[in-house]
Design a protein around this motif. Structure first.
Motif, PDB file in Angstrom:
ATOM      1  N   MET A  36       0.850  -1.169   0.000  1.00  0.00           N
ATOM      2  CA  MET A  36       0.000   0.000   0.000  1.00  0.00           C
ATOM      3  C   MET A  36       0.893   1.229   0.000  1.00  0.00           C
ATOM      4  O   MET A  36       1.761   1.384   0.840  1.00  0.00           O
ATOM      5  CB  MET A  36      -0.889  -0.029   1.234  1.00  0.00           C
ATOM      6  CG  MET A  36      -1.646   1.239   1.469  1.00  0.00           C
ATOM      7  SD  MET A  36      -2.690   1.167   2.944  1.00  0.00           S
ATOM      8  CE  MET A  36      -1.586   0.643   4.200  1.00  0.00           C
ATOM      9  N   SER A  37       0.687   2.140  -0.937  1.00  0.00           N
ATOM     10  CA  SER A  37       1.516   3.330  -1.000  1.00  0.00           C
ATOM     11  C   SER A  37       0.961   4.417  -0.090  1.00  0.00           C
ATOM     12  O   SER A  37      -0.217   4.456   0.210  1.00  0.00           O
ATOM     13  CB  SER A  37       1.590   3.844  -2.440  1.00  0.00           C
ATOM     14  OG  SER A  37       0.312   4.291  -2.860  1.00  0.00           O
ATOM     15  N   ASN A  38       1.852   5.312   0.334  1.00  0.00           N
ATOM     16  CA  ASN A  38       1.462   6.394   1.230  1.00  0.00           C
ATOM     17  C   ASN A  38       0.481   7.359   0.598  1.00  0.00           C
ATOM     18  O   ASN A  38      -0.307   7.972   1.292  1.00  0.00           O
ATOM     19  CB  ASN A  38       2.696   7.167   1.688  1.00  0.00           C
ATOM     20  CG  ASN A  38       3.214   6.650   3.001  1.00  0.00           C
ATOM     21  OD1 ASN A  38       2.563   5.840   3.639  1.00  0.00           O
ATOM     22  ND2 ASN A  38       4.378   7.119   3.399  1.00  0.00           N
ATOM     23  N   ASP A  39       0.519   7.547  -0.724  1.00  0.00           N
ATOM     24  CA  ASP A  39      -0.377   8.514  -1.347  1.00  0.00           C
ATOM     25  C   ASP A  39      -1.840   8.094  -1.231  1.00  0.00           C
ATOM     26  O   ASP A  39      -2.723   8.924  -1.261  1.00  0.00           O
ATOM     27  CB  ASP A  39       0.007   8.794  -2.807  1.00  0.00           C
ATOM     28  CG  ASP A  39      -0.023   7.551  -3.674  1.00  0.00           C
ATOM     29  OD1 ASP A  39       0.160   6.447  -3.133  1.00  0.00           O
ATOM     30  OD2 ASP A  39      -0.218   7.695  -4.885  1.00  0.00           O
ATOM     31  N   LYS A  40      -2.106   6.811  -1.068  1.00  0.00           N
ATOM     32  CA  LYS A  40      -3.481   6.364  -0.845  1.00  0.00           C
ATOM     33  C   LYS A  40      -3.953   6.750   0.554  1.00  0.00           C
ATOM     34  O   LYS A  40      -5.118   6.963   0.783  1.00  0.00           O
ATOM     35  CB  LYS A  40      -3.587   4.849  -1.001  1.00  0.00           C
ATOM     36  CG  LYS A  40      -3.555   4.387  -2.425  1.00  0.00           C
ATOM     37  CD  LYS A  40      -3.781   2.900  -2.456  1.00  0.00           C
ATOM     38  CE  LYS A  40      -3.669   2.355  -3.857  1.00  0.00           C
ATOM     39  NZ  LYS A  40      -3.801   0.905  -3.875  1.00  0.00           N
ATOM     40  N   LEU A  41      -3.021   6.775   1.492  1.00  0.00           N
ATOM     41  CA  LEU A  41      -3.358   7.111   2.865  1.00  0.00           C
ATOM     42  C   LEU A  41      -3.574   8.602   3.054  1.00  0.00           C
ATOM     43  O   LEU A  41      -4.446   9.017   3.776  1.00  0.00           O
ATOM     44  CB  LEU A  41      -2.215   6.678   3.790  1.00  0.00           C
ATOM     45  CG  LEU A  41      -2.367   5.387   4.534  1.00  0.00           C
ATOM     46  CD1 LEU A  41      -1.214   5.187   5.476  1.00  0.00           C
ATOM     47  CD2 LEU A  41      -3.669   5.299   5.266  1.00  0.00           C
ATOM     48  N   TRP A  42      -2.745   9.405   2.445  1.00  0.00           N
ATOM     49  CA  TRP A  42      -2.739  10.832   2.723  1.00  0.00           C
ATOM     50  C   TRP A  42      -3.996  11.507   2.200  1.00  0.00           C
ATOM     51  O   TRP A  42      -4.377  11.336   1.065  1.00  0.00           O
ATOM     52  CB  TRP A  42      -1.510  11.500   2.096  1.00  0.00           C
ATOM     53  CG  TRP A  42      -1.391  12.904   2.540  1.00  0.00           C
ATOM     54  CD1 TRP A  42      -0.764  13.340   3.655  1.00  0.00           C
ATOM     55  CD2 TRP A  42      -1.931  14.055   1.906  1.00  0.00           C
ATOM     56  NE1 TRP A  42      -0.874  14.693   3.763  1.00  0.00           N
ATOM     57  CE2 TRP A  42      -1.597  15.167   2.691  1.00  0.00           C
ATOM     58  CE3 TRP A  42      -2.681  14.272   0.761  1.00  0.00           C
ATOM     59  CZ2 TRP A  42      -1.973  16.455   2.372  1.00  0.00           C
ATOM     60  CZ3 TRP A  42      -3.056  15.562   0.443  1.00  0.00           C
ATOM     61  CH2 TRP A  42      -2.698  16.632   1.235  1.00  0.00           C
ATOM     62  N   ILE A  43      -4.619  12.267   3.068  1.00  0.00           N
ATOM     63  CA  ILE A  43      -5.752  13.095   2.681  1.00  0.00           C
ATOM     64  C   ILE A  43      -5.811  14.249   3.674  1.00  0.00           C
ATOM     65  O   ILE A  43      -5.521  14.067   4.852  1.00  0.00           O
ATOM     66  CB  ILE A  43      -7.083  12.311   2.670  1.00  0.00           C
ATOM     67  CG1 ILE A  43      -8.180  13.151   2.054  1.00  0.00           C
ATOM     68  CG2 ILE A  43      -7.451  11.839   4.064  1.00  0.00           C
ATOM     69  CD1 ILE A  43      -9.414  12.363   1.669  1.00  0.00           C
ATOM     70  N   CYS A  44      -6.142  15.408   3.194  1.00  0.00           N
ATOM     71  CA  CYS A  44      -6.254  16.561   4.074  1.00  0.00           C
ATOM     72  C   CYS A  44      -7.720  16.723   4.469  1.00  0.00           C
ATOM     73  O   CYS A  44      -8.552  17.105   3.652  1.00  0.00           O
ATOM     74  CB  CYS A  44      -5.727  17.814   3.398  1.00  0.00           C
ATOM     75  SG  CYS A  44      -5.574  19.166   4.567  1.00  0.00           S
ATOM     76  N   ALA A  45      -8.013  16.371   5.700  1.00  0.00           N
ATOM     77  CA  ALA A  45      -9.384  16.398   6.202  1.00  0.00           C
ATOM     78  C   ALA A  45      -9.522  17.467   7.280  1.00  0.00           C
ATOM     79  O   ALA A  45      -8.557  17.806   7.973  1.00  0.00           O
ATOM     80  CB  ALA A  45      -9.749  15.034   6.772  1.00  0.00           C
ATOM     81  N   LEU A  46     -10.731  17.975   7.419  1.00  0.00           N
ATOM     82  CA  LEU A  46     -11.058  18.942   8.459  1.00  0.00           C
ATOM     83  C   LEU A  46     -12.141  18.320   9.333  1.00  0.00           C
ATOM     84  O   LEU A  46     -13.193  17.910   8.828  1.00  0.00           O
ATOM     85  CB  LEU A  46     -11.564  20.236   7.819  1.00  0.00           C
ATOM     86  CG  LEU A  46     -11.520  21.503   8.674  1.00  0.00           C
ATOM     87  CD1 LEU A  46     -10.062  21.876   8.968  1.00  0.00           C
ATOM     88  CD2 LEU A  46     -12.204  22.650   7.949  1.00  0.00           C
ATOM     89  N   GLY A  47     -11.867  18.203  10.628  1.00  0.00           N
ATOM     90  CA  GLY A  47     -12.827  17.645  11.568  1.00  0.00           C
ATOM     91  C   GLY A  47     -13.662  18.743  12.201  1.00  0.00           C
ATOM     92  O   GLY A  47     -13.134  19.800  12.555  1.00  0.00           O
ATOM     93  N   LEU A  48     -14.955  18.499  12.338  1.00  0.00           N
ATOM     94  CA  LEU A  48     -15.871  19.491  12.894  1.00  0.00           C
ATOM     95  C   LEU A  48     -16.673  18.896  14.045  1.00  0.00           C
ATOM     96  O   LEU A  48     -17.296  17.845  13.899  1.00  0.00           O
ATOM     97  CB  LEU A  48     -16.848  19.984  11.821  1.00  0.00           C
ATOM     98  CG  LEU A  48     -16.247  20.555  10.536  1.00  0.00           C
ATOM     99  CD1 LEU A  48     -17.343  20.859   9.527  1.00  0.00           C
ATOM    100  CD2 LEU A  48     -15.424  21.797  10.830  1.00  0.00           C
ATOM    101  N   ASP A  49     -16.640  19.584  15.184  1.00  0.00           N
ATOM    102  CA  ASP A  49     -17.505  19.252  16.314  1.00  0.00           C
ATOM    103  C   ASP A  49     -18.563  20.352  16.347  1.00  0.00           C
ATOM    104  O   ASP A  49     -18.317  21.452  16.847  1.00  0.00           O
ATOM    105  CB  ASP A  49     -16.714  19.205  17.618  1.00  0.00           C
ATOM    106  CG  ASP A  49     -17.602  18.893  18.823  1.00  0.00           C
ATOM    107  OD1 ASP A  49     -18.562  18.108  18.662  1.00  0.00           O
ATOM    108  OD2 ASP A  49     -17.350  19.444  19.908  1.00  0.00           O
ATOM    109  N   ILE A  50     -19.726  20.076  15.782  1.00  0.00           N
ATOM    110  CA  ILE A  50     -20.751  21.089  15.553  1.00  0.00           C
ATOM    111  C   ILE A  50     -21.698  21.178  16.750  1.00  0.00           C
ATOM    112  O   ILE A  50     -22.349  20.204  17.113  1.00  0.00           O
ATOM    113  CB  ILE A  50     -21.541  20.772  14.266  1.00  0.00           C
ATOM    114  CG1 ILE A  50     -20.590  20.760  13.071  1.00  0.00           C
ATOM    115  CG2 ILE A  50     -22.684  21.767  14.070  1.00  0.00           C
ATOM    116  CD1 ILE A  50     -21.184  20.191  11.802  1.00  0.00           C
ATOM    117  N   GLY A  51     -21.758  22.363  17.319  1.00  0.00           N
ATOM    118  CA  GLY A  51     -22.688  22.639  18.403  1.00  0.00           C
ATOM    119  C   GLY A  51     -23.603  23.791  18.008  1.00  0.00           C
ATOM    120  O   GLY A  51     -23.433  24.393  16.943  1.00  0.00           O
TER     121      GLY A  51
END
Length: 152
Positions: free
Chosen positions: A1-16
């Motif tokens: 498995m190559s690293n480029d499959k793993l890498w993703i830029c995600a933004l996590g949101l805790d919505i209140g």
């Protein structure tokens, strides 16, 4: 498995209802950290605030915490989160995924207490930490799924 499959830029949101905790991941997509807490105002202002973070960090996907009830059902609060998250994702033109956020705020409070930080005076910090926990859970689950696919 190559690293480029793993890498993703995600933004996590805790919505209140009042605030949104925001977390991002490192360049490897392995570690989530709290970025900031947004005080909700008008929808347009919220989108503008988030759009700037998305642009700066080159975000590819949003991950919102979904507050299931302890029995695993979606209640009123979860539906409100879905409605807001879907509107935000549509306005930002980004894909959206959900992560089970049950007890992340409690866990965030416990981590802060253990660090000697006052919980009552740091509500924004709790939201930011909860967002990081949500995103970390999503990153870990994603890595496990990709690992399972890459290693039949």
């Amino acid at each position: 498995m190559s690293n480029d499959k793993l890498w993703i830029c995600a933004l996590g949101l805790d919505i209140g209802l009042k605030r949104v905790g925001i977390a991002g991941c490192d360049g490897t997509g392995l570690i989530a950290t709290g970025i900031t807490t947004m005080v909700r105002s008008s929808f347009d202002r919220d989108v503008a605030f988030l759009r700037e973070i998305v642009r700066e960090r080159r975000v590819q996907i949003l991950v919102a915490g979904l507050p299931y009830s302890l029995s695993g059902e979606l209640g009123v609060q979860a539906r409100q989160v879905q409605k807001y998250a879907n509107r935000i994702a549509g306005a930002l033109e980004l894909p959206l995924e959900y992560a089970d956020e049950r007890l992340t705020s409690v866990e965030a409070e416990e981590l802060m207490k253990a660090g000697g930080i006052s919980v009552s005076q740091n509500k924004g910090s709790i939201d930011r930490k909860a967002a990081a926990l949500i995103l970390q859970q999503w990153l870990d689950e994603r890595r496990q799924k990709i690992g399972a696919i890459g290693n039949p």
